[in-house]
Write a protein that holds these residues in place. Structure first.
Motif, PDB file in Angstrom:
ATOM      1  N   UNK A 231       0.822  -1.214   0.000  1.00 14.67           N
ATOM      2  CA  UNK A 231       0.000   0.000   0.000  1.00 14.67           C
ATOM      3  C   UNK A 231       0.857   1.265   0.000  1.00 14.67           C
ATOM      4  N   UNK A 232       1.950   1.269   0.760  1.00 15.79           N
ATOM      5  CA  UNK A 232       2.807   2.457   0.849  1.00 15.79           C
ATOM      6  C   UNK A 232       3.433   2.788  -0.501  1.00 15.79           C
ATOM      7  N   UNK A 233       3.952   1.771  -1.168  1.00 13.64           N
ATOM      8  CA  UNK A 233       4.557   1.982  -2.496  1.00 13.64           C
ATOM      9  C   UNK A 233       3.479   2.305  -3.525  1.00 13.64           C
ATOM     10  N   UNK A 234       2.298   1.715  -3.350  1.00 19.73           N
ATOM     11  CA  UNK A 234       1.196   1.944  -4.286  1.00 19.73           C
ATOM     12  C   UNK A 234       0.847   3.408  -4.451  1.00 19.73           C
ATOM     13  N   UNK A 235       1.006   4.169  -3.370  1.00 21.31           N
ATOM     14  CA  UNK A 235       0.692   5.597  -3.426  1.00 21.31           C
ATOM     15  C   UNK A 235       1.623   6.367  -4.359  1.00 21.31           C
ATOM     16  N   UNK A 236       2.791   5.792  -4.647  1.00 23.24           N
ATOM     17  CA  UNK A 236       3.740   6.458  -5.553  1.00 23.24           C
ATOM     18  C   UNK A 236       3.252   6.480  -6.987  1.00 23.24           C
ATOM     19  N   UNK A 237       2.225   5.671  -7.276  1.00 23.94           N
ATOM     20  CA  UNK A 237       1.655   5.686  -8.629  1.00 23.94           C
ATOM     21  C   UNK A 237       1.191   7.080  -9.003  1.00 23.94           C
ATOM     22  N   UNK A 238       0.689   7.823  -8.015  1.00 23.73           N
ATOM     23  CA  UNK A 238       0.156   9.155  -8.280  1.00 23.73           C
ATOM     24  C   UNK A 238       1.202  10.114  -8.835  1.00 23.73           C
ATOM     25  N   UNK A 239       2.452   9.955  -8.405  1.00 24.05           N
ATOM     26  CA  UNK A 239       3.530  10.807  -8.928  1.00 24.05           C
ATOM     27  C   UNK A 239       3.749  10.519 -10.408  1.00 24.05           C
ATOM     28  N   UNK A 240       3.836   9.242 -10.726  1.00 23.24           N
ATOM     29  CA  UNK A 240       3.988   8.802 -12.122  1.00 23.24           C
ATOM     30  C   UNK A 240       2.768   9.225 -12.941  1.00 23.24           C
ATOM     31  N   UNK A 241       1.580   9.108 -12.341  1.00 26.60           N
ATOM     32  CA  UNK A 241       0.317   9.465 -12.991  1.00 26.60           C
ATOM     33  C   UNK A 241       0.322  10.941 -13.398  1.00 26.60           C
ATOM     34  N   UNK A 242       0.716  11.798 -12.475  1.00 32.40           N
ATOM     35  CA  UNK A 242       0.753  13.240 -12.733  1.00 32.40           C
ATOM     36  C   UNK A 242       1.783  13.575 -13.810  1.00 32.40           C
ATOM     37  N   UNK A 243       2.919  12.900 -13.773  1.00 34.71           N
ATOM     38  CA  UNK A 243       3.996  13.174 -14.737  1.00 34.71           C
ATOM     39  C   UNK A 243       3.560  12.897 -16.175  1.00 34.71           C
ATOM     40  N   UNK A 244       2.684  11.908 -16.357  1.00 37.82           N
ATOM     41  CA  UNK A 244       2.255  11.548 -17.720  1.00 37.82           C
ATOM     42  C   UNK A 244       1.231  12.527 -18.283  1.00 37.82           C
ATOM     43  N   UNK A 245       0.657  13.359 -17.423  1.00 34.57           N
ATOM     44  CA  UNK A 245      -0.367  14.301 -17.888  1.00 34.57           C
ATOM     45  C   UNK A 245       0.215  15.312 -18.862  1.00 34.57           C
ATOM     46  N   UNK A 246       1.363  15.878 -18.526  1.00 32.51           N
ATOM     47  CA  UNK A 246       2.008  16.856 -19.420  1.00 32.51           C
ATOM     48  C   UNK A 246       2.406  16.200 -20.738  1.00 32.51           C
ATOM     49  N   UNK A 247       2.913  14.968 -20.656  1.00 29.98           N
ATOM     50  CA  UNK A 247       3.277  14.225 -21.874  1.00 29.98           C
ATOM     51  C   UNK A 247       2.066  14.065 -22.790  1.00 29.98           C
ATOM     52  N   UNK A 248       0.915  13.707 -22.203  1.00 25.81           N
ATOM     53  CA  UNK A 248      -0.295  13.455 -22.996  1.00 25.81           C
ATOM     54  C   UNK A 248      -0.797  14.701 -23.695  1.00 25.81           C
ATOM     55  N   UNK A 249      -0.578  15.866 -23.088  1.00 30.34           N
ATOM     56  CA  UNK A 249      -1.062  17.116 -23.675  1.00 30.34           C
ATOM     57  C   UNK A 249      -0.346  17.445 -24.985  1.00 30.34           C
ATOM     58  N   UNK A 250       0.922  17.096 -25.080  1.00 27.06           N
ATOM     59  CA  UNK A 250       1.707  17.445 -26.273  1.00 27.06           C
ATOM     60  C   UNK A 250       1.814  16.289 -27.265  1.00 27.06           C
ATOM     61  N   UNK A 251       1.411  15.076 -26.853  1.00 25.92           N
ATOM     62  CA  UNK A 251       1.515  13.905 -27.728  1.00 25.92           C
ATOM     63  C   UNK A 251       0.418  13.917 -28.781  1.00 25.92           C
ATOM     64  N   UNK A 252       0.629  13.152 -29.850  1.00 22.36           N
ATOM     65  CA  UNK A 252      -0.378  13.041 -30.906  1.00 22.36           C
ATOM     66  C   UNK A 252      -1.511  12.126 -30.459  1.00 22.36           C
ATOM     67  N   UNK A 253      -2.677  12.291 -31.088  1.00 16.76           N
ATOM     68  CA  UNK A 253      -3.827  11.436 -30.769  1.00 16.76           C
ATOM     69  C   UNK A 253      -3.501   9.985 -31.055  1.00 16.76           C
ATOM     70  N   UNK A 254      -2.826   9.725 -32.171  1.00 19.37           N
ATOM     71  CA  UNK A 254      -2.503   8.353 -32.563  1.00 19.37           C
ATOM     72  C   UNK A 254      -1.616   7.673 -31.534  1.00 19.37           C
ATOM     73  N   UNK A 255      -0.616   8.386 -31.028  1.00 24.72           N
ATOM     74  CA  UNK A 255       0.295   7.804 -30.042  1.00 24.72           C
ATOM     75  C   UNK A 255      -0.457   7.444 -28.765  1.00 24.72           C
ATOM     76  N   UNK A 256      -1.279   8.365 -28.289  1.00 26.55           N
ATOM     77  CA  UNK A 256      -2.039   8.122 -27.057  1.00 26.55           C
ATOM     78  C   UNK A 256      -3.008   6.958 -27.241  1.00 26.55           C
ATOM     79  N   UNK A 257      -3.712   6.929 -28.364  1.00 25.05           N
ATOM     80  CA  UNK A 257      -4.658   5.845 -28.629  1.00 25.05           C
ATOM     81  C   UNK A 257      -3.965   4.492 -28.713  1.00 25.05           C
ATOM     82  N   UNK A 258      -2.849   4.443 -29.419  1.00 26.67           N
ATOM     83  CA  UNK A 258      -2.115   3.182 -29.554  1.00 26.67           C
ATOM     84  C   UNK A 258      -1.610   2.688 -28.209  1.00 26.67           C
ATOM     85  N   UNK A 259      -1.152   3.616 -27.377  1.00 24.88           N
ATOM     86  CA  UNK A 259      -0.658   3.260 -26.044  1.00 24.88           C
ATOM     87  C   UNK A 259      -1.770   2.655 -25.192  1.00 24.88           C
ATOM     88  N   UNK A 260      -2.924   3.333 -25.164  1.00 22.14           N
ATOM     89  CA  UNK A 260      -4.039   2.862 -24.348  1.00 22.14           C
ATOM     90  C   UNK A 260      -4.674   1.598 -24.928  1.00 22.14           C
TER      91      UNK A 260
END
Length: 455
Positions: free
Chosen positions: A388-417
C-alpha cells in the motif's frame, strides 16, 4: 515519438486479435453459459439498484447505486464524446453497430466479472475491501495463476493513466479557443505544454489531498454536464428529426459492407468496433470490478446484475446519441483530423454556431473529474504488485504523464491505451471464463432463495 508510435502499432495487431477472441468469443460463451440470465433479469437489476433489496448490515462501503454511479462516471465521458468520433473517423458509420454488439455481449461479461469481485474480495489493512481481477485470479484460480494477476496489474500501470482524457481536452481547447491566433501577441507560445502543466498541477493538488473540495465540486458538476450534454444532443436530433432514421439505416448498411475500404477490410472494421466499445464501457477490462467490489451486499448475483447496466447506459444509450448527432450533422464527412474535432464540428453546425463552446465546457468537466478519480485504479494495481505504501507512488507517475499526454499526438495516445487495454483484457477474461461456473452456482442458489422470499 514517431519511433514509439511505430513500435506500438507493430504490437497492436497481435494483442487486438487476442482481445477479439476473448471479449467476443469469450463473451458469447458466457452468454450461452448464463442462458441469457442477465438479460432476462434486466427489470430485477433496476429494482436492485433502486435499493429494494438493500440491507444496512451487509458488508461493504457503498450502495449498489453508488457503485454503479462510480463505475459509469468513470466510463461516461470523453470515451463517449471523442471515442465514438474516433471510431467513425477511422471506420465510418458502420463501426457503431459493432460497438453495440460488443456492448450487449459486454453486459454479460460485466455480470460475471463483478459477481466474482464480490465473491473474492478481501479486507485490507485499513478494513476496506480490496477487489478486482487480481483478487479473483489469485483467490479463485490459486497461487499458480498469480502470474496472470501480475500481468494484469503491470498492464494496468499504463492502461489506467489519464492520458486520453488530457489529450482530448487539449485538442478541444486548441480547436475552440485557437489561442495562437486569438492572442497574437504571444506568437507561437506552446499552449499544449502549458495546458499539460496546469492540469498536472491541479491534479496534484487534488489527488495528494490538498484540495479535496475541488474534486468534490468537479464530481458534483459532472451529473449536471451529463444532463446538459443529453439536452444538447436531443435538441440537435429534434431539429434534424428527418435524418434520424436514415442515420440508423446507414449504420446498419455500412456495418455489413464486406467491400469496405477501411484498413483491414471487414474484420478490421469489426476489431475497431470492439476496441472502441471496450474503451467506452470497459467490458472485459477488469476496472469496474474494483468499484463494484466495494458494494454493500452479500449477493454476488445482485452486484453482477447492477454492473450489467453499465454498458447499456454507456454504449447503447450515450454512444448512440453521440453517433447519431455526428452522422445527421454530416460532420463525419468534414473532419480532417482524428479525435474530438468531429464532435466539435457536429455541435458547432447544429447548435447555432456556439455548440463547440458548450461542448468545450462539458469536456472540461468530464476531463477534470476523470483525472481526479482515475488514479484509484492504478494505485490499486501498484499496491498489489508491491504494498500500500509503495502503491501511493503511482500518483507521482500518474501526474507526470499528464504533461506528456497534452503534447503527444492522438494516434500515439490511442495506440498506447489500446495496447494496454488489450493486454489487460487477456488475463481478466481468462479468469472470468474459468470461474464463471461458480457464478452460475451462485445464480442457482439466488433464484431459489428469491422464489422462497428469503432475499
Amino acid at each position: 515519438m514517431e519511433i514509439i508510435n511505430d513500435f506500438l502499432k507493430s504490437l497492436i495487431p497481435y494483442a487486438e486479435w487476442l482481445m477479439l477472441f476473448f471479449v467476443i468469443g469469450g463473451g458469447i460463451y458466457l452468454v450461452f453459459l448464463s442462458k441469457g440470465f442477465p438479460y432476462r433479469n434486466f427489470v430485477h437489476a433496476i429494482r436492485v439498484v433502486s435499493g429494494k433489496y438493500d440491507k444496512s448490515d451487509d458488508p461493504g462501503a457503498i450502495s449498489h447505486l453508488q457503485a454503479l454511479s462510480s463505475a459509469v462516471a468513470a466510463t461516461v465521458g470523453l470515451g463517449n464524446i471523442s471515442g465514438v468520433a474516433i471510431a467513425i473517423y477511422n471506420g465510418g458509420p458502420g463501426v457503431v453497430f459493432w460497438m453495440w454488439l460488443t456492448a450487449l455481449i459486454g453486459m454479460c461479461i460485466k455480470f460475471y466479472s463483478c459477481g466474482l469481485s464480490i465473491m473474492y474480495r478481501e479486507k485490507g489493512e485499513d478494513g476496506k475491501f480490496l477487489a478486482g481481477p487480481m483478487y479473483y485470479i489469485t483467490s479463485g484460480m490459486g497461487k499458480k495463476a498469480g502470474s496472470l494477476a501480475y500481468f494484469f496489474c503491470i498492464a494496468g500501470l499504463v492502461g489506467f493513466l489519464g492520458v486520453f482524457t488530457v489529450n482530448q481536452f487539449t485538442q478541444t481547447f486548441m480547436n475552440v479557443v485557437e489561442p495562437n491566433s486569438t492572442i497574437a501577441a504571444l506568437g507561437d507560445f506552446n499552449w499544449k505544454l502549458t495546458i499539460g502543466i496546469l492540469l498536472s498541477v491541479l491534479t496534484s493538488l487534488v489527488i495528494f489531498g490538498g484540495l479535496k473540495k475541488i474534486a468534490k465540486v468537479a464530481t458534483a458538476i459532472v451529473p449536471f454536464m451529463v444532463l446538459l450534454y443529453f439536452i444538447a444532443v436531443i435538441v440537435i436530433m429534434a431539429t434534424n428529426s428527418e435524418n434520424i432514421l436514415p442515420s440508423f439505416k446507414l449504420i446498419f448498411s455500412e456495418a455489413f459492407n464486406f467491400k469496405t475500404a477501411f484498413q483491414g477490410g471487414f474484420w478490421g472494421l469489426v476489431i475497431l468496433g470492439v476496441r472502441r466499445a471496450v474503451f467506452s464501457n470497459e467490458s472485459g477490462l477488469g476496472s469496474a470490478p474494483m468499484y463494484h467490489g466495494q458494494s454493500r451486499t452479500k449477493e454476488p448475483v445482485q452486484e453482477g446484475l447492477v454492473a450489467m447496466l453499465g454498458p447499456f447506459i454507456d454504449t447503447i444509450i450515450v454512444c448512440t446519441l453521440t453517433a447519431i448527432t455526428i452522422i445527421i450533422s454530416g460532420a463525419y464527412l468534414e473532419a480532417e483530423s482524428n479525435g474530438i474535432v468531429m464532435t466539435l464540428i457536429a455541435f458547432k453546425k447544429s447548435l447555432f454556431g456556439y455548440g463547440d463552446v458548450l461542448l468545450m465546457f462539458i469536456v472540461a468537466a468530464f476531463a477534470l473529474s476523470t483525472l481526479f478519480t482515475y488514479s484509484y485504479y492504478g494505485t490499486r494495481c501498484l499496491s498489489f504488485l508491491s504494498n500500500v505504501k509503495i502503491g501511493k507512488w503511482f500518483n507521482i507517475y500518474y501526474v507526470a504523464t499528464i504533461t506528456f499526454a497534452a503534447v503527444a499526438s492522438v494516434d500515439l495516445v490511442l495506440n498506447l491505451i489500446d495496447l494496454a487495454y488489450a493486454l489487460m483484457c487477456i488475463p481478466n477474461m481468462i479468469a472470468v471464463i474459468y470461474l464463471a461456473p461458480q457464478v452460475n452456482a451462485s445464480v442457482k442458489s439466488y433464484v431459489a432463495r428469491l422464489k422462497n422470499g428469503e432475499i
